[in-house]
Each structure stands twice: as structure tokens, then as C-alpha cells.
Design a protein around this motif. Structure first.
Motif, PDB file in Angstrom:
ATOM      1  N   ARG A 322      -1.037 -12.923  19.919  1.00 49.68           N
ATOM      2  CA  ARG A 322      -0.007 -12.043  19.354  1.00 49.68           C
ATOM      3  C   ARG A 322       0.861 -12.915  18.463  1.00 49.68           C
ATOM      4  NH1 ARG A 322       2.114  -6.960  20.404  1.00 49.68           N
ATOM      5  NH2 ARG A 322       4.344  -6.707  20.011  1.00 49.68           N
ATOM      6  N   LEU A 323       0.834 -12.658  17.167  1.00 50.26           N
ATOM      7  CA  LEU A 323       1.455 -13.542  16.192  1.00 50.26           C
ATOM      8  C   LEU A 323       2.390 -12.766  15.278  1.00 50.26           C
ATOM      9  CD1 LEU A 323      -1.873 -15.202  14.950  1.00 50.26           C
ATOM     10  CD2 LEU A 323      -0.487 -15.960  16.879  1.00 50.26           C
ATOM     11  N   THR A 324       3.372 -13.478  14.744  1.00 49.32           N
ATOM     12  CA  THR A 324       4.154 -12.956  13.624  1.00 49.32           C
ATOM     13  C   THR A 324       3.918 -13.876  12.435  1.00 49.32           C
ATOM     14  OG1 THR A 324       6.091 -14.206  14.379  1.00 49.32           O
ATOM     15  CG2 THR A 324       5.954 -11.891  15.022  1.00 49.32           C
ATOM     16  N   LEU A 325       3.839 -13.300  11.241  1.00 50.57           N
ATOM     17  CA  LEU A 325       3.587 -14.082  10.050  1.00 50.57           C
ATOM     18  C   LEU A 325       4.231 -13.397   8.865  1.00 50.57           C
ATOM     19  CD1 LEU A 325       0.026 -13.247   8.817  1.00 50.57           C
ATOM     20  CD2 LEU A 325       0.755 -12.535  11.067  1.00 50.57           C
ATOM     21  N   PRO A 326       4.557 -14.151   7.823  1.00 45.72           N
ATOM     22  CA  PRO A 326       5.139 -13.535   6.639  1.00 45.72           C
ATOM     23  C   PRO A 326       4.169 -12.533   6.028  1.00 45.72           C
ATOM     24  CG  PRO A 326       5.401 -15.920   6.598  1.00 45.72           C
ATOM     25  CD  PRO A 326       4.466 -15.614   7.721  1.00 45.72           C
ATOM     26  N   ALA A 327       4.715 -11.429   5.550  1.00 45.10           N
ATOM     27  CA  ALA A 327       3.881 -10.386   4.955  1.00 45.10           C
ATOM     28  C   ALA A 327       3.532 -10.772   3.526  1.00 45.10           C
ATOM     29  CB  ALA A 327       4.621  -9.047   4.971  1.00 45.10           C
ATOM     30  N   PRO A 328       2.258 -10.973   3.212  1.00 48.00           N
ATOM     31  CA  PRO A 328       1.867 -11.307   1.852  1.00 48.00           C
ATOM     32  C   PRO A 328       1.839 -10.053   0.977  1.00 48.00           C
ATOM     33  CG  PRO A 328      -0.081 -11.150   3.209  1.00 48.00           C
ATOM     34  CD  PRO A 328       1.088 -10.903   4.120  1.00 48.00           C
ATOM     35  N   ALA A 329       1.835 -10.259  -0.298  1.00 47.73           N
ATOM     36  CA  ALA A 329       1.710  -9.145  -1.229  1.00 47.73           C
ATOM     37  C   ALA A 329       0.239  -8.911  -1.539  1.00 47.73           C
ATOM     38  CB  ALA A 329       2.474  -9.449  -2.519  1.00 47.73           C
ATOM     39  N   GLY A 330      -0.117  -7.678  -1.785  1.00 46.10           N
ATOM     40  CA  GLY A 330      -1.494  -7.374  -2.176  1.00 46.10           C
ATOM     41  C   GLY A 330      -2.339  -6.915  -1.017  1.00 46.10           C
ATOM     42  N   HIS A 331      -3.444  -7.611  -0.792  1.00 40.54           N
ATOM     43  CA  HIS A 331      -4.411  -7.199   0.216  1.00 40.54           C
ATOM     44  C   HIS A 331      -4.586  -8.277   1.285  1.00 40.54           C
ATOM     45  CE1 HIS A 331      -5.361  -4.606  -3.221  1.00 40.54           C
ATOM     46  NE2 HIS A 331      -5.892  -3.766  -2.343  1.00 40.54           N
ATOM     47  N   LEU A 332      -5.127  -7.859   2.429  1.00 42.14           N
ATOM     48  CA  LEU A 332      -5.336  -8.742   3.565  1.00 42.14           C
ATOM     49  C   LEU A 332      -6.735  -8.501   4.119  1.00 42.14           C
ATOM     50  CD1 LEU A 332      -3.980 -10.728   5.661  1.00 42.14           C
ATOM     51  CD2 LEU A 332      -3.465  -8.682   7.008  1.00 42.14           C
ATOM     52  N   GLN A 333      -7.438  -9.598   4.425  1.00 46.52           N
ATOM     53  CA  GLN A 333      -8.741  -9.489   5.074  1.00 46.52           C
ATOM     54  C   GLN A 333      -8.631  -9.960   6.514  1.00 46.52           C
ATOM     55  OE1 GLN A 333     -11.912 -11.948   3.536  1.00 46.52           O
ATOM     56  NE2 GLN A 333     -13.480 -10.913   4.761  1.00 46.52           N
ATOM     57  N   ILE A 334      -9.129  -9.142   7.442  1.00 46.49           N
ATOM     58  CA  ILE A 334      -9.179  -9.486   8.853  1.00 46.49           C
ATOM     59  C   ILE A 334     -10.637  -9.726   9.217  1.00 46.49           C
ATOM     60  CG2 ILE A 334      -8.764  -8.677  11.204  1.00 46.49           C
ATOM     61  CD1 ILE A 334      -6.465  -7.021  10.146  1.00 46.49           C
ATOM     62  N   GLN A 335     -10.919 -10.889   9.793  1.00 45.78           N
ATOM     63  CA  GLN A 335     -12.254 -11.196  10.284  1.00 45.78           C
ATOM     64  C   GLN A 335     -12.179 -11.392  11.790  1.00 45.78           C
ATOM     65  OE1 GLN A 335     -15.160 -13.528   7.991  1.00 45.78           O
ATOM     66  NE2 GLN A 335     -13.417 -14.299   6.821  1.00 45.78           N
ATOM     67  N   THR A 336     -12.903 -10.570  12.528  1.00 42.15           N
ATOM     68  CA  THR A 336     -12.943 -10.657  13.975  1.00 42.15           C
ATOM     69  C   THR A 336     -14.095  -9.799  14.477  1.00 42.15           C
ATOM     70  OG1 THR A 336     -11.736 -10.226  16.028  1.00 42.15           O
ATOM     71  CG2 THR A 336     -11.309  -8.759  14.203  1.00 42.15           C
ATOM     72  N   ARG A 337     -14.513 -10.051  15.712  1.00 40.16           N
ATOM     73  CA  ARG A 337     -15.490  -9.187  16.360  1.00 40.16           C
ATOM     74  C   ARG A 337     -14.831  -8.342  17.440  1.00 40.16           C
ATOM     75  NH1 ARG A 337     -19.106 -11.511  19.340  1.00 40.16           N
ATOM     76  NH2 ARG A 337     -18.203 -13.580  19.414  1.00 40.16           N
ATOM     77  N   GLY A 338     -13.524  -8.471  17.620  1.00 38.26           N
ATOM     78  CA  GLY A 338     -12.808  -7.733  18.654  1.00 38.26           C
ATOM     79  C   GLY A 338     -11.861  -6.714  18.060  1.00 38.26           C
ATOM     80  N   GLY A 339     -11.015  -6.157  18.931  1.00 35.57           N
ATOM     81  CA  GLY A 339     -10.033  -5.183  18.498  1.00 35.57           C
ATOM     82  C   GLY A 339      -8.754  -5.848  18.023  1.00 35.57           C
ATOM     83  N   TRP A 340      -8.022  -5.157  17.180  1.00 32.94           N
ATOM     84  CA  TRP A 340      -6.796  -5.709  16.623  1.00 32.94           C
ATOM     85  C   TRP A 340      -5.827  -4.593  16.252  1.00 32.94           C
ATOM     86  CZ3 TRP A 340      -5.977  -3.675  11.864  1.00 32.94           C
ATOM     87  CH2 TRP A 340      -7.094  -3.245  11.144  1.00 32.94           C
ATOM     88  N   THR A 341      -4.553  -4.964  16.148  1.00 30.44           N
ATOM     89  CA  THR A 341      -3.527  -4.076  15.620  1.00 30.44           C
ATOM     90  C   THR A 341      -2.655  -4.875  14.666  1.00 30.44           C
ATOM     91  OG1 THR A 341      -2.014  -4.534  17.453  1.00 30.44           O
ATOM     92  CG2 THR A 341      -3.479  -2.636  17.685  1.00 30.44           C
ATOM     93  N   LEU A 342      -2.121  -4.193  13.679  1.00 29.77           N
ATOM     94  CA  LEU A 342      -1.244  -4.825  12.688  1.00 29.77           C
ATOM     95  C   LEU A 342      -0.045  -3.918  12.481  1.00 29.77           C
ATOM     96  CD1 LEU A 342      -1.205  -7.334  10.737  1.00 29.77           C
ATOM     97  CD2 LEU A 342      -2.016  -5.782   8.965  1.00 29.77           C
ATOM     98  N   ASP A 343       1.169  -4.478  12.703  1.00 23.11           N
ATOM     99  CA  ASP A 343       2.413  -3.731  12.558  1.00 23.11           C
ATOM    100  C   ASP A 343       3.268  -4.379  11.480  1.00 23.11           C
ATOM    101  OD1 ASP A 343       3.041  -1.643  14.919  1.00 23.11           O
ATOM    102  OD2 ASP A 343       1.783  -3.259  15.687  1.00 23.11           O
ATOM    103  N   SER A 344       3.995  -3.539  10.746  1.00 24.21           N
ATOM    104  CA  SER A 344       5.029  -4.085   9.879  1.00 24.21           C
ATOM    105  C   SER A 344       6.174  -4.566  10.756  1.00 24.21           C
ATOM    106  CB  SER A 344       5.519  -3.024   8.890  1.00 24.21           C
ATOM    107  OG  SER A 344       6.151  -1.963   9.582  1.00 24.21           O
ATOM    108  N   GLY A 345       6.969  -5.511  10.279  1.00 21.81           N
ATOM    109  CA  GLY A 345       8.006  -6.133  11.094  1.00 21.81           C
ATOM    110  C   GLY A 345       8.992  -5.151  11.670  1.00 21.81           C
ATOM    111  N   GLU A 346       9.391  -4.140  10.878  1.00 21.80           N
ATOM    112  CA  GLU A 346      10.390  -3.201  11.338  1.00 21.80           C
ATOM    113  C   GLU A 346       9.861  -2.320  12.457  1.00 21.80           C
ATOM    114  OE1 GLU A 346      11.447  -4.830   7.572  1.00 21.80           O
ATOM    115  OE2 GLU A 346       9.640  -3.829   8.267  1.00 21.80           O
ATOM    116  N   ALA A 347       8.527  -2.050  12.451  1.00 23.18           N
ATOM    117  CA  ALA A 347       7.966  -1.190  13.487  1.00 23.18           C
ATOM    118  C   ALA A 347       7.684  -1.943  14.774  1.00 23.18           C
ATOM    119  CB  ALA A 347       6.679  -0.542  12.994  1.00 23.18           C
ATOM    120  N   ALA A 348       7.602  -3.276  14.706  1.00 15.05           N
ATOM    121  CA  ALA A 348       7.187  -4.045  15.869  1.00 15.05           C
ATOM    122  C   ALA A 348       8.326  -4.290  16.846  1.00 15.05           C
ATOM    123  CB  ALA A 348       6.597  -5.383  15.434  1.00 15.05           C
ATOM    124  N   GLY A 349       9.574  -4.244  16.424  1.00 12.80           N
ATOM    125  CA  GLY A 349      10.671  -4.498  17.353  1.00 12.80           C
ATOM    126  C   GLY A 349      11.952  -4.761  16.594  1.00 12.80           C
TER     127      GLY A 349
END
Length: 365
Positions: A322-349
């Protein structure tokens, strides 16, 4: 740009690639899932079901015609006209997800999977293709199996279901079927524009995918142990087609899709979830993201340019995180074989997460 080695065993995924790559440590870590092939609906099956229902009602009418008056006989005759098609429609209608047994614990990744099925814009019927019906029945069957699956088998079972949902979410796509190593050329949805490669495969060994446009060098898109359920970026290049090379042992299905299939993290939709690799557009007005990984294998987050070319790695690791990271501009690629969720900072807490919450800098496990 200096290349980096990740748990996926590859440097920048669209770098020129002319040498064989080593087998990732997790290539054979997945277990073979128990598979029960669904039996798809076809017109002969629907007609047979309706004829059987009609035969029973006609038999009842024949046996009791002499014992009934005109009005009861007319009502039964009307029922004989209405009930067979009604029973057929009900028998093959889209069925709701069953409720979990009382007192059972449902894993978050199973809940995300259930929400994905419920939000699916697909309605089975006689006009559906056999492939679509088989994928829909497989998706429901996977949900049934997850409720009684062992924790160690959950990832491989969900991979089957997410692969089916990936195909159902693009019903108009031209899916290509095959098995084993192959080289093929597919048209781009719009010549010269960026696109997305959707790939699903139950293969458990090393899966390697490369692409090139025209006579340029081969570029690595994917390399990891299966099973595979991923959407991979195809950067904009000149030409109206893309050449693909697949190296794997097992069946596969793939399609080249337009950029319209890329989901966006927006203010109206501040949370996205999925299973396997994906390409996302970051449109939410936020300065940070919260990423949660629920699998046991490796994961990697990479920023993509507006044309879907790879940029810097934002986070990578192995196992649950479970990580927090700066939000980049543009697009994001997620590589994994498992499940994941992605929240914007304001929605996460409301407060900034710290080490006591299990958060860490990009790259922490």
C-alpha cells in the motif's frame, strides 16, 4: 536513459530488444486453477427448451380438454402460448450474483470482482456469440469458486474471471485466437495513432510479447510468468498496422483496441480497480495517488507520455503493498498479475499516511 531491472526481469518495456531475456523467478509460481468449462447458449438449446415446455403444456391440455369448460380451457390455451417463451427467457436470463454464505469472509479483491460483474454492460441472449456467452458464464463461475477457494488459489482463479471480463468489456473487438509461439500483423484501429493491446492467456510459464512498426527494431511490451490478463500500451507510430511476436506455451487471445478503451481516473470516478496489467489516464485534479496491490507476485507502476511511450518508473516491488506516490500527468501503466486499486489522494483519506499505516515511498514493499 539508463535502463533499470525490475521484478519483471525487463528494462524499459519499449526499449529495443535484441537479446533473450532470463526467466523471471515467479514464472512458474502460479498454480494450475481448477477449470470448469461453461456450456454456452445457442439457438438450438433455446428452441429445445421452449419446445419441451410447450410439449408439456399441450399434453396437459389434451388430457384435460374434456374435463374443463370453455373458459378454463381458454385460459390454459392462453398459458400454453405465453409460458414456453417466458420460461425460456427466464432460464437463460442474466442471473444475479449469489449472496455469500452467512458468516463467511469475502476478500476485498473478490468484492472488487463482484462489482465489476455487476457494472458489466452486457446482457446475454440468443443474439450473443458463443465466445461472449462462454466468457460471461466463466465470469460467474469464477465468482462462485472464489467464495470457497483457498487463499493461495485466489489469484489464479480471479485471473480467469478478469480475463473473461476484459474480453466482455470490448464486445466489438476482433479477438484473435491461437496457441504457442507466433508472429502476426494486426491493423491499428486508426493508422498512426496510439492503441492498446489486450492479451489474455492461461499459460503458466514465461510469457513474452514484442512489437514493432514497419521495419523498426523489436520493442518488448511484456515479459513475466503467466497467467496473463493485461492491457499493454502501443505508442503512436507511423503505419496502419503493428507486428507482434508472442513467445509462450499455451492458448492465447489478443486484440488491438483503440485508445477509447483507456479508463480515466477523474473527479467523478476517483477510484479504479482491476486485476492484471492496465493502462490508465490520470485526469483527476490531485497531487498524490494511493496504490494498493493485493497479489503475491511483482508489481510496477510506470508513467507514460501522452503518446503512450514509457517514461520513469514510479514504484515497483513484490507482494502485498500500500503506497502513496506523486500523481504524474498523462497516463500510467500498471504491470501486475494480481489485483489492485488506485485512489486519488483526496478520496483515499483526510490525513497524510505514514509508516504506521503501512505506507512507504515509491518502491517500498
Amino acid at each position: 536513459m539508463e535502463s533499470r531491472t525490475s521484478p519483471w526481469g525487463n528494462p524499459m518495456p519499449y526499449d529495443p530488444d535484441s537479446t533473450p531475456s532470463p526467466l523471471p523467478e515467479d514464472a512458474n509460481s502460479a498454480r494450475t486453477p481448477a477449470r470448469r468449462d461453461p456450456y454456452p447458449l445457442t439457438w438450438p438449446r433455446a428452441l429445445a427448451h421452449g419446445l419441451n415446455s410447450a410439449f408439456v403444456l399441450v399434453l396437459v391440455l389434451t388430457l384435460f380438454a374434456g374435463l374443463l369448460g370453455e373458459v378454463p380451457f381458454a385460459l390454459l390455451f392462453f398459458a400454453g402460448l405465453v409460458l414456453p417463451p417466458a420460461l425460456t427467457a427466464r432460464h437463460f436470463a442474466r442471473r444475479p450474483l449469489p449472496e455469500p454464505p452467512p458468516g463467511s469472509r469475502t476478500a476485498p479483491e473478490v468484492l472488487d470482482y463482484a462489482r465489476a460483474i455487476q457494472s458489466l454492460d452486457y446482457q446475454p441472449g440468443p443474439g450473443s456469440t458463443d465466445d461472449d456467452l462462454a466468457d460471461y458464464l466463466l465470469a460467474l463461475d469464477v465468482y462462485d469458486r472464489t467464495r470457497t477457494a483457498e487463499p493461495g488459489d485466489l489469484d489464479s482463479i480471479l485471473a480467469e474471471g478478469w480475463a473473461a471480463l476484459t474480453r466482455l468489456r470490448t464486445p466489438n473487438a476482433e479477438w484473435n485466437h491461437g496457441e504457442g509461439d507466433t508472429v502476426l500483423r494486426l491493423p491499428r484501429p486508426e493508422p498512426g495513432t496510439m492503441a492498446v493491446l489486450a492479451l489474455t492467456s492461461p499459460a503458466l510459464g514465461l510469457v513474452r510479447v514484442r512489437a514493432r512498426g514497419g521495419r523498426g527494431p523489436w520493442a518488448r511490451l511484456y515479459e513475466a510468468g503467466g497467467p496473463v490478463c493485461a492491457r499493454l500500451p502501443l505508442p503512436a507510430r507511423e503505419g496502419d498496422s503493428v507486428q507482434l511476436e508472442l513467445r509462450l506455451e499455451g492458448a492465447w487471445r489478443l486484440a488491438v483496441l483503440g485508445s477509447h478503451v483507456i479508463r480515466g481516473l477523474t473527479a467523478a470516478a476517483p477510484r479504479l480497480s482491476g486485476h492484471g496489467g492496465d493502462v490508465l489516464a490520470l485526469e483527476a485534479p490531485t497531487t498524490r495517488l494511493t496504490f494498493q496491490h493485493g497479489g503475491h507476485g511483482p508489481y510496477q507502476l510506470r508513467r507514460l507520455t501522452p503518446t503512450l511511450r514509457p517514461a520513469e518508473i514510479l514504484a515497483e516491488g513484490v507482494g502485498e503493498a500500500r503506497l502513496t506516490l506523486p500523481a504524474p500527468a498523462g497516463h500510467l501503466q500498471i504491470q501486475t498479475r494480481g489485483g489492485w486499486t488506485l485512489d486519488s489522494g483526496e478520496a483515499a483519506g483526510e490525513r497524510e499516511p505514514g509508516p504506521e499505516d503501512g505506507y512507504g515511498p515509491p518502491g517500498a514493499e
